[in-house]
Design an enzyme around this catalytic site. Sequence first.
Site, PDB file in Angstrom:
ATOM      1  N   ASN A 384      73.328   7.692  33.109  1.00 29.64           N
ATOM      2  CA  ASN A 384      73.549   6.368  32.547  1.00 29.64           C
ATOM      3  C   ASN A 384      74.151   6.476  31.153  1.00 29.64           C
ATOM      4  OD1 ASN A 384      73.551   3.711  31.924  1.00 29.64           O
ATOM      5  ND2 ASN A 384      71.419   3.330  32.418  1.00 29.64           N
ATOM      6  N   ASP A 385      73.411   7.050  30.221  1.00 29.92           N
ATOM      7  CA  ASP A 385      73.879   7.081  28.837  1.00 29.92           C
ATOM      8  C   ASP A 385      75.195   7.838  28.685  1.00 29.92           C
ATOM      9  OD1 ASP A 385      71.599   5.722  28.102  1.00 29.92           O
ATOM     10  OD2 ASP A 385      70.457   7.549  27.777  1.00 29.92           O
TER      11      ASP A 385
END
Lengths: 458, 110
Positions: A384-385
Amino acid sequence: MSNGVLFAYFVTALCFILALKGLSSPKYARYGNLVGAFGAALAVVVTLTLHGLGHRIPIIVAIVIGTLIAVPAARLVKMTAIPQMVAMFNGVGGAAAALVSLDEYVKQHSVDSGGVAAAVVFSAIVGSVSFTGSLVTFAKLQGIMTGRPVVLPGARVFTPVLALASVGLGIAGIATSSVVLVVVCAITALALGVFFVLPVGGADVPVVISLLNAFTGLTVAASGYVLNNTLLIVAGTLVGASGTLLTQLMARAMGRPLTGILFGAFTGPTTAGSTAELATDRAVRSANAEDIAILLAYARKVAIVPGYGLAVAQAQHTVRELADLLEARGVQVFYAIHPVAGRMPGHMNVLLAEANVPYEQLKEMDAANPEFSSTDVAVVVGANDVVNPAARDLPGSPIYGMPILNVDEAANVVFLKRSLRPGFAGIDNALLYHPKTTLLFGDAKESLSKLVAAVKNL
Amino acid sequence: MNNIELLTVFMLAVFVGFEVISKVSTILHTPLMSGANAIHGVILVGAILITGVADTAAQLWLGLAAVVLATANMVGGFVVTDRMLEMFKGRRTSNTPSPDAIPAGKDGRR
């Protein structure tokens, strides 16, 4: 100490230098580690046979106990949990070094040399910080506590006060040759270690582990000075210096200045892009495995972006199965590896190597990013990040400035995610709501198995 | 050794420490950190020396605690590093397609 013992220590120091040298080249890394282990074993055996060493049996029993704790822990830990294991080993090393200095101080009681006194206080403080700091990083990575930066009210004032207090207590303790004050100084430093690491955001924790590793090295060097032992000085300083450099290299690989990692939570606004700010009821497009299988099977070029979620689900092997299936259909597949995919620089490479993913399919970030604009589908598995465009486009986001994989340049993006929960850094990802993004909810391994089955049925 | 000699040793070790890892690729950051972590476990030598000359029970127990912790640092550090690097060895042999990769691909064909 006899010349024989000193020569053995010299050989050990040499082994350590060769170990670090070997560990920085992929070809000799494993030999390097073994050379280091040999050197360490040699030094320990030689020390145990020293003439006039008392309490030999209790010492050997203690070594056996330590080994019986450490070997199963190191052998049984899952590959995904290795970063926190390293943090734990580092922490206990820092504690040991602080104890050695304290013990010597208790024995001598009054230290006549100013240099030795300073070294006692230094190792008591830095060793304690390294110990509790490592425990906090362990808790953050293990999920015992939140991975988000924790800024306690008043911490901005309290932390420096704590640091000054422990230094002051240490100096006062040495000046009045009081054992109690030096012990209180060490206890204050234990609290300091907790406050030092709490404000560090989850994604940055690995850099802090490396920094604490360097701290422990310096503590060992200081203990070596207290004991007048050259081997400890050399080994500790080697780790202190190389650890400091490694910390900087890691911070650079993440595109974040070290000061920003350590103190960013105090200065920068951390709320930008946080979950609270973005409406969670924004529409996302989710699809079932069959739809996504069609998308993948008829693509020309597919990028797989593995993240921590893949590692947790132990889905390395399933993802390779999917990649092999697609390749067999003539789809070009590559893996885009972010330097800090997983939990640490290089962690994902270790995990994929475990699944025998062909080396030439792995692309590091710099090689992968130009490929995305010609990629039909980017499949993000449990990451995600590292693909969050906020790092590039949203100044004020806690991850702003971190280099990311530009998956948003691909024609289609597929996220395999368990939920819409934000990633480790605790911030929302606008890409999830983008019209070209499709989500497949579920555990990474189950979703991948469904995709494999669906592609086979086409 | 006097202070100047110790300072000399310290400075030389700083430069060697910087020099020896100045060219390391990102994929080796984690194993290198773990290996360096194991190396500072040599504080075990200090812990043994200090415990060996303990006069009181307090000193003895402090020392023994340090021995246990330092052993965990050193032994655990080397073992965990070796486990990580084991994975890299597996990857180099897979430069040629691994035998089980081919059947998996064939099964996938319609």
